[in-house]
Design a protein around this motif. Structure first.
Motif, PDB file in Angstrom:
ATOM      1  N   MET A 131       0.327   5.629  -7.392  1.00 18.53           N
ATOM      2  CA  MET A 131      -0.639   5.831  -6.319  1.00 18.53           C
ATOM      3  C   MET A 131      -0.732   4.603  -5.415  1.00 18.53           C
ATOM      4  O   MET A 131      -0.856   4.738  -4.209  1.00 18.53           O
ATOM      5  CB  MET A 131      -2.003   6.181  -6.942  1.00 18.53           C
ATOM      6  N   LYS A 132      -0.664   3.429  -6.026  1.00 18.79           N
ATOM      7  CA  LYS A 132      -0.734   2.184  -5.254  1.00 18.79           C
ATOM      8  C   LYS A 132       0.368   2.154  -4.196  1.00 18.79           C
ATOM      9  O   LYS A 132       0.121   1.806  -3.031  1.00 18.79           O
ATOM     10  CB  LYS A 132      -0.635   0.991  -6.199  1.00 18.79           C
ATOM     11  N   GLN A 133       1.576   2.543  -4.583  1.00 15.48           N
ATOM     12  CA  GLN A 133       2.694   2.543  -3.647  1.00 15.48           C
ATOM     13  C   GLN A 133       2.475   3.560  -2.520  1.00 15.48           C
ATOM     14  O   GLN A 133       2.817   3.301  -1.365  1.00 15.48           O
ATOM     15  CB  GLN A 133       4.018   2.848  -4.371  1.00 15.48           C
ATOM     16  N   ILE A 134       1.898   4.704  -2.871  1.00 16.38           N
ATOM     17  CA  ILE A 134       1.621   5.736  -1.863  1.00 16.38           C
ATOM     18  C   ILE A 134       0.647   5.200  -0.823  1.00 16.38           C
ATOM     19  O   ILE A 134       0.846   5.374   0.387  1.00 16.38           O
ATOM     20  CB  ILE A 134       1.071   7.019  -2.531  1.00 16.38           C
ATOM     21  N   VAL A 135      -0.412   4.533  -1.283  1.00 12.81           N
ATOM     22  CA  VAL A 135      -1.411   3.969  -0.375  1.00 12.81           C
ATOM     23  C   VAL A 135      -0.757   2.937   0.541  1.00 12.81           C
ATOM     24  O   VAL A 135      -0.985   2.928   1.760  1.00 12.81           O
ATOM     25  CB  VAL A 135      -2.584   3.357  -1.174  1.00 12.81           C
ATOM     26  N   LEU A 136       0.073   2.071  -0.018  1.00 11.11           N
ATOM     27  CA  LEU A 136       0.730   1.044   0.790  1.00 11.11           C
ATOM     28  C   LEU A 136       1.739   1.651   1.773  1.00 11.11           C
ATOM     29  O   LEU A 136       1.847   1.195   2.918  1.00 11.11           O
ATOM     30  CB  LEU A 136       1.403   0.013  -0.114  1.00 11.11           C
ATOM     31  N   VAL A 137       2.460   2.669   1.348  1.00 11.67           N
ATOM     32  CA  VAL A 137       3.415   3.335   2.237  1.00 11.67           C
ATOM     33  C   VAL A 137       2.679   4.006   3.397  1.00 11.67           C
ATOM     34  O   VAL A 137       3.063   3.848   4.565  1.00 11.67           O
ATOM     35  CB  VAL A 137       4.287   4.348   1.462  1.00 11.67           C
ATOM     36  N   GLU A 184      -5.888   2.998 -10.907  1.00 11.16           N
ATOM     37  CA  GLU A 184      -5.836   3.591 -12.243  1.00 11.16           C
ATOM     38  C   GLU A 184      -7.079   4.423 -12.530  1.00 11.16           C
ATOM     39  O   GLU A 184      -7.077   5.211 -13.468  1.00 11.16           O
ATOM     40  CB  GLU A 184      -5.661   2.491 -13.290  1.00 11.16           C
ATOM     41  N   THR A 185      -8.134   4.257 -11.724  1.00 17.95           N
ATOM     42  CA  THR A 185      -9.354   5.036 -11.948  1.00 17.95           C
ATOM     43  C   THR A 185      -9.404   6.203 -10.969  1.00 17.95           C
ATOM     44  O   THR A 185      -8.814   6.166  -9.890  1.00 17.95           O
ATOM     45  CB  THR A 185     -10.618   4.165 -11.743  1.00 17.95           C
ATOM     46  N   ARG A 186     -10.132   7.214 -11.365  1.00 20.68           N
ATOM     47  CA  ARG A 186     -10.301   8.406 -10.507  1.00 20.68           C
ATOM     48  C   ARG A 186     -10.991   8.023  -9.197  1.00 20.68           C
ATOM     49  O   ARG A 186     -10.637   8.523  -8.135  1.00 20.68           O
ATOM     50  CB  ARG A 186     -11.101   9.460 -11.266  1.00 20.68           C
ATOM     51  N   LEU A 187     -11.968   7.139  -9.266  1.00 18.61           N
ATOM     52  CA  LEU A 187     -12.681   6.692  -8.077  1.00 18.61           C
ATOM     53  C   LEU A 187     -11.722   6.074  -7.064  1.00 18.61           C
ATOM     54  O   LEU A 187     -11.740   6.419  -5.876  1.00 18.61           O
ATOM     55  CB  LEU A 187     -13.767   5.675  -8.461  1.00 18.61           C
ATOM     56  N   GLN A 188     -10.869   5.179  -7.513  1.00 24.24           N
ATOM     57  CA  GLN A 188      -9.919   4.527  -6.616  1.00 24.24           C
ATOM     58  C   GLN A 188      -8.901   5.531  -6.057  1.00 24.24           C
ATOM     59  O   GLN A 188      -8.517   5.452  -4.887  1.00 24.24           O
ATOM     60  CB  GLN A 188      -9.211   3.379  -7.328  1.00 24.24           C
ATOM     61  N   GLN A 189      -8.471   6.459  -6.883  1.00 26.58           N
ATOM     62  CA  GLN A 189      -7.530   7.479  -6.409  1.00 26.58           C
ATOM     63  C   GLN A 189      -8.171   8.370  -5.349  1.00 26.58           C
ATOM     64  O   GLN A 189      -7.556   8.660  -4.317  1.00 26.58           O
ATOM     65  CB  GLN A 189      -7.032   8.315  -7.589  1.00 26.58           C
ATOM     66  N   MET A 190      -9.409   8.774  -5.591  1.00 29.48           N
ATOM     67  CA  MET A 190     -10.124   9.601  -4.610  1.00 29.48           C
ATOM     68  C   MET A 190     -10.336   8.831  -3.305  1.00 29.48           C
ATOM     69  O   MET A 190     -10.215   9.395  -2.213  1.00 29.48           O
ATOM     70  CB  MET A 190     -11.465  10.068  -5.172  1.00 29.48           C
ATOM     71  N   MET A 191     -10.623   7.537  -3.420  1.00 35.58           N
ATOM     72  CA  MET A 191     -10.789   6.697  -2.236  1.00 35.58           C
ATOM     73  C   MET A 191      -9.496   6.676  -1.431  1.00 35.58           C
ATOM     74  O   MET A 191      -9.502   6.874  -0.210  1.00 35.58           O
ATOM     75  CB  MET A 191     -11.192   5.277  -2.659  1.00 35.58           C
ATOM     76  N   GLY A 192      -8.380   6.429  -2.094  1.00 37.90           N
ATOM     77  CA  GLY A 192      -7.094   6.379  -1.406  1.00 37.90           C
ATOM     78  C   GLY A 192      -6.759   7.687  -0.714  1.00 37.90           C
ATOM     79  O   GLY A 192      -6.379   7.704   0.461  1.00 37.90           O
ATOM     80  N   TRP A 193      -6.916   8.798  -1.430  1.00 36.06           N
ATOM     81  CA  TRP A 193      -6.598  10.104  -0.844  1.00 36.06           C
ATOM     82  C   TRP A 193      -7.559  10.457   0.285  1.00 36.06           C
ATOM     83  O   TRP A 193      -7.164  11.116   1.254  1.00 36.06           O
ATOM     84  CB  TRP A 193      -6.568  11.203  -1.898  1.00 36.06           C
ATOM     85  N   SER A 194      -8.820  10.036   0.184  1.00 39.51           N
ATOM     86  CA  SER A 194      -9.783  10.306   1.256  1.00 39.51           C
ATOM     87  C   SER A 194      -9.372   9.596   2.541  1.00 39.51           C
ATOM     88  O   SER A 194      -9.408  10.180   3.628  1.00 39.51           O
ATOM     89  CB  SER A 194     -11.189   9.868   0.847  1.00 39.51           C
ATOM     90  N   PHE A 195      -8.978   8.330   2.415  1.00 43.10           N
ATOM     91  CA  PHE A 195      -8.526   7.596   3.595  1.00 43.10           C
ATOM     92  C   PHE A 195      -7.226   8.182   4.157  1.00 43.10           C
ATOM     93  O   PHE A 195      -7.085   8.346   5.373  1.00 43.10           O
ATOM     94  CB  PHE A 195      -8.322   6.108   3.273  1.00 43.10           C
ATOM     95  N   PHE A 199      -5.504  -4.752  -3.272  1.00 45.77           N
ATOM     96  CA  PHE A 199      -6.602  -5.211  -4.121  1.00 45.77           C
ATOM     97  C   PHE A 199      -6.911  -4.326  -5.323  1.00 45.77           C
ATOM     98  O   PHE A 199      -7.500  -4.795  -6.280  1.00 45.77           O
ATOM     99  CB  PHE A 199      -7.882  -5.404  -3.300  1.00 45.77           C
ATOM    100  N   PHE A 200      -6.542  -3.048  -5.279  1.00 48.77           N
ATOM    101  CA  PHE A 200      -6.903  -2.139  -6.361  1.00 48.77           C
ATOM    102  C   PHE A 200      -5.658  -1.610  -7.075  1.00 48.77           C
ATOM    103  O   PHE A 200      -4.580  -1.534  -6.499  1.00 48.77           O
ATOM    104  CB  PHE A 200      -7.741  -0.963  -5.838  1.00 48.77           C
ATOM    105  N   THR A 201      -5.853  -1.218  -8.322  1.00 50.28           N
ATOM    106  CA  THR A 201      -4.748  -0.707  -9.139  1.00 50.28           C
ATOM    107  C   THR A 201      -4.571   0.805  -9.018  1.00 50.28           C
ATOM    108  O   THR A 201      -3.517   1.328  -9.330  1.00 50.28           O
ATOM    109  CB  THR A 201      -4.988  -1.029 -10.625  1.00 50.28           C
TER     110      THR A 201
END
Length: 127
Positions: free
Chosen positions: A1-7, A63-74, A59-61
């Motif tokens: 997921m981290k790579q997806i956010v950065l891409v 690995e948590t559902r919260l962080q994943q939801m944040m990334g997908w929301s943005f 800044f984020f890994t």
């Protein structure tokens, strides 16, 4: 997921510079002032969120559902918000009635707001 956010952050950044240049030069001659202003709003919000995606990606890994939801929301919010504005602004130029995209823009905006709220929750939890 981290790579997806950065891409996505990198792609959105590059596209916003490209589309901003297109708007400032080529589209300036063929769009109305209102259409051009709308197009520029899409470009600005896309760049803001490209930067946010890169920052959270570093800044984020995710690995948590919260962080994943944040990334997908943005990611999804930026796509829906900015690209619906682009198509609505260009609809007269391309000769298509794209008013159906009108409700997509606020949905994208809500997803971006959700991303910011989830970022706030993440930050508060880290205290």
């Amino acid at each position: 997921m981290k790579q997806i956010v950065l891409v996505f952050g990198s792609i959105y950044g590059a596209l916003s510079v490209t589309l901003g240049a297109l708007g400032a030069h080529a589209l300036k001659k063929v769009l109305t002032e209102t259409q051009l202003q709308s197009f520029e709003v899409g470009v600005k919000y896309q760049m803001y969120h490209a930067i946010v995606l890169l920052v959270i990606g570093f800044f984020f890994t995710f690995e948590t559902r919260l962080q994943q939801m944040m990334g997908w929301s943005f990611i999804s919010g930026t796509l829906l918000f900015s690209f619906s504005i682009y198509f609505l602004s260009l609809s007269s130029l391309i000769g298509a009635n794209l008013k159906v995209l009108g409700p997509v823009t606020p949905l994208g905006g809500l997803l971006m707001i959700l991303g910011w709220c989830l970022l706030l929750v993440q930050v508060v939890r880290s205290f």
